[in-house]
Motif scaffolding. Structure first.
Motif, PDB file in Angstrom:
ATOM      1  N   PHE A 184       5.066  -1.704   2.866  1.00 26.54           N
ATOM      2  CA  PHE A 184       4.862  -0.268   3.060  1.00 26.54           C
ATOM      3  C   PHE A 184       4.901   0.385   1.679  1.00 26.54           C
ATOM      4  O   PHE A 184       5.959   0.495   1.058  1.00 26.54           O
ATOM      5  N   HIS A 185       3.720   0.818   1.228  1.00 26.06           N
ATOM      6  CA  HIS A 185       3.571   1.118  -0.206  1.00 26.06           C
ATOM      7  C   HIS A 185       4.099   2.489  -0.629  1.00 26.06           C
ATOM      8  O   HIS A 185       4.339   2.727  -1.808  1.00 26.06           O
ATOM      9  N   GLN A 186       4.262   3.412   0.310  1.00 30.02           N
ATOM     10  CA  GLN A 186       4.763   4.761  -0.019  1.00 30.02           C
ATOM     11  C   GLN A 186       3.886   5.429  -1.083  1.00 30.02           C
ATOM     12  O   GLN A 186       4.369   6.241  -1.864  1.00 30.02           O
ATOM     13  N   HIS A 187       2.619   5.033  -1.137  1.00 29.75           N
ATOM     14  CA  HIS A 187       1.645   5.586  -2.088  1.00 29.75           C
ATOM     15  C   HIS A 187       2.082   5.396  -3.544  1.00 29.75           C
ATOM     16  O   HIS A 187       1.785   6.220  -4.415  1.00 29.75           O
ATOM     17  N   LYS A 188       2.800   4.310  -3.793  1.00 30.19           N
ATOM     18  CA  LYS A 188       3.261   4.016  -5.157  1.00 30.19           C
ATOM     19  C   LYS A 188       2.979   2.546  -5.468  1.00 30.19           C
ATOM     20  O   LYS A 188       3.451   1.645  -4.755  1.00 30.19           O
ATOM     21  N   LEU A 189       2.264   2.303  -6.549  1.00 27.46           N
ATOM     22  CA  LEU A 189       2.048   0.924  -6.998  1.00 27.46           C
ATOM     23  C   LEU A 189       3.369   0.239  -7.291  1.00 27.46           C
ATOM     24  O   LEU A 189       3.536  -0.958  -7.034  1.00 27.46           O
ATOM     25  N   VAL A 194       6.151   0.331  -5.831  1.00 27.14           N
ATOM     26  CA  VAL A 194       6.799  -0.239  -4.634  1.00 27.14           C
ATOM     27  C   VAL A 194       6.229  -1.628  -4.356  1.00 27.14           C
ATOM     28  O   VAL A 194       6.968  -2.567  -4.042  1.00 27.14           O
ATOM     29  N   ILE A 195       4.904  -1.761  -4.464  1.00 29.56           N
ATOM     30  CA  ILE A 195       4.253  -3.054  -4.216  1.00 29.56           C
ATOM     31  C   ILE A 195       4.659  -4.065  -5.285  1.00 29.56           C
ATOM     32  O   ILE A 195       4.993  -5.215  -4.978  1.00 29.56           O
ATOM     33  N   VAL A 196       4.636  -3.650  -6.536  1.00 25.34           N
ATOM     34  CA  VAL A 196       4.994  -4.565  -7.627  1.00 25.34           C
ATOM     35  C   VAL A 196       6.450  -5.006  -7.503  1.00 25.34           C
ATOM     36  O   VAL A 196       6.774  -6.187  -7.702  1.00 25.34           O
ATOM     37  N   ASP A 197       7.338  -4.071  -7.173  1.00 25.63           N
ATOM     38  CA  ASP A 197       8.758  -4.432  -7.010  1.00 25.63           C
ATOM     39  C   ASP A 197       8.913  -5.513  -5.940  1.00 25.63           C
ATOM     40  O   ASP A 197       9.688  -6.470  -6.111  1.00 25.63           O
ATOM     41  N   ALA A 250      -6.784   2.413   5.319  1.00 23.16           N
ATOM     42  CA  ALA A 250      -6.311   3.795   5.233  1.00 23.16           C
ATOM     43  C   ALA A 250      -5.033   3.935   6.045  1.00 23.16           C
ATOM     44  O   ALA A 250      -5.015   4.468   7.161  1.00 23.16           O
ATOM     45  N   SER A 251      -3.958   3.435   5.495  1.00 19.80           N
ATOM     46  CA  SER A 251      -2.663   3.464   6.195  1.00 19.80           C
ATOM     47  C   SER A 251      -1.555   3.289   5.172  1.00 19.80           C
ATOM     48  O   SER A 251      -1.808   3.174   3.974  1.00 19.80           O
ATOM     49  N   GLY A 252      -0.340   3.219   5.664  1.00 18.94           N
ATOM     50  CA  GLY A 252       0.797   3.081   4.753  1.00 18.94           C
ATOM     51  C   GLY A 252       1.168   1.649   4.449  1.00 18.94           C
ATOM     52  O   GLY A 252       2.224   1.412   3.860  1.00 18.94           O
ATOM     53  N   VAL A 253       0.303   0.689   4.851  1.00 23.69           N
ATOM     54  CA  VAL A 253       0.679  -0.702   4.683  1.00 23.69           C
ATOM     55  C   VAL A 253      -0.343  -1.445   3.820  1.00 23.69           C
ATOM     56  O   VAL A 253      -1.551  -1.156   3.864  1.00 23.69           O
ATOM     57  N   ARG A 254       0.140  -2.359   3.015  1.00 29.95           N
ATOM     58  CA  ARG A 254      -0.695  -3.277   2.243  1.00 29.95           C
ATOM     59  C   ARG A 254      -0.275  -4.687   2.616  1.00 29.95           C
ATOM     60  O   ARG A 254       0.920  -4.962   2.725  1.00 29.95           O
TER      61      ARG A 254
END
Length: 282
Positions: free
Chosen positions: A162-167, A169-172, A258-262
């Motif tokens: 769940f990326h929270q629109h922040k790269l 978050v994904i990298v962490d 187009a959602s909050g998930v990657r």
């Protein structure tokens, strides 16, 4: 044997016995920077092992891997059943000649799951993974062969973030997964191969693209950050401490939902991977 089979056989032999030039250069660079004597010994041994494998045309690792095939198709070229059959025959021949470790599990569904009917003695009996085909803007039919070992499969992971629109978050999340996996992998230094897509299939396909096409000497800022943060763990080569837990990071980002998930697929390639070779089929 036809020409395509022979080229497929040669690609498998190349993937199993040779590091790429950019990987060898990166290993030498890591050796220059490494101060831990145990870590230096491991890096020197990896380079010596690679030299012996290349010169003797023998596998770099006793886990010779599961063959994966990726085809690039473009222009007037096409892929038919005859082409796929020729590739499969060439792969089987390469596994016999190398030879690869006999790893084909015999039997019906239950017997294969329980491994209760034993293994086939023929290295060439090992089934190919599903073939991936990519369209490219060239008049070409190009074959890539990857040999995928078992350790990285154990430490790999495909899951949602769940990326929270922040790269960040994904990298962490990727760094956390990779650091945890590297501590358990054993055969470090690793190379995290990562695909980020809309589905698990797409993410895994992008991860395979990353292993096939990315280079050790060409790293974008996201890849550099992931590598640097993993190396701060001080896990080191074979877990013996040191600066070099990861040699590089290979990342491919595809279309996104187009959602909050990657959906992130991580394969923690071991020190022998990626084992990949490509050839233009004539």
């Amino acid at each position: 044997m036809n020409a395509i089979s022979l080229q497929a056989r040669n690609a498998l032999m190349g993937a199993s016995t040779r590091f790429s030039d950019d990987k060898i250069s990166t290993l030498h660079q890591a050796l220059k920077m490494e101060t831990n004597p145990n870590a230096r010994w491991v890096l020197e041994t990896i380079l010596e092992n690679a030299k012996i494998a290349r010169e003797s045309q023998r596998p770099m690792c006793d886990d010779t891997g599961i063959p994966h095939v990726l085809l690039e198709v473009g222009g007037s070229r096409s892929v038919g059943a005859d082409t796929l059959e020729s590739i499969q025959q060439g792969i089987a021949l390469g596994m016999r000649e190398l030879p690869c470790r006999p790893m084909a599990v015999k039997g019906d569904d239950v017997q294969r799951l329980e491994q209760s009917a034993g293994l086939d003695d023929d290295p060439g009996a090992l089934a190919l993974a599903p073939v991936r085909i990519r369209r490219v803007d060239e008049d070409v039919l190009r074959l890539h062969v990857l040999m995928q070992g078992g350790g990285p499969e154990i430490r790999g992971k495909t899951y949602r973030v769940f990326h929270q629109h922040k790269l960040s978050v994904i990298v962490d999340e990727i760094v956390n997964w990779a650091t945890e996996g590297a501590a358990l992998l054993g055969c470090t230094p690793c190379t995290p191969a990562i695909g980020i897509g809309r589905t698990h299939f797409e993410a895994a396909s992008l991860m395979l693209d990353a292993m096939t096409f990315a280079r050790f000497d060409t790293q974008n800022p996201i890849e550099q950050e992931i590598t640097e943060r993993i190396n701060q763990s001080n896990i080191g080569p074979l877990g013996l401490k040191g600066r070099t837990t990861a040699l590089a990071t290979f990342l491919r980002v595809g279309p996104q939902r187009a959602s909050g998930v990657r959906i992130v697929c991580l394969r923690l390639c071991c020190c022998m991977e990626p084992r990949v070779a490509g050839v233009v089929l004539r």
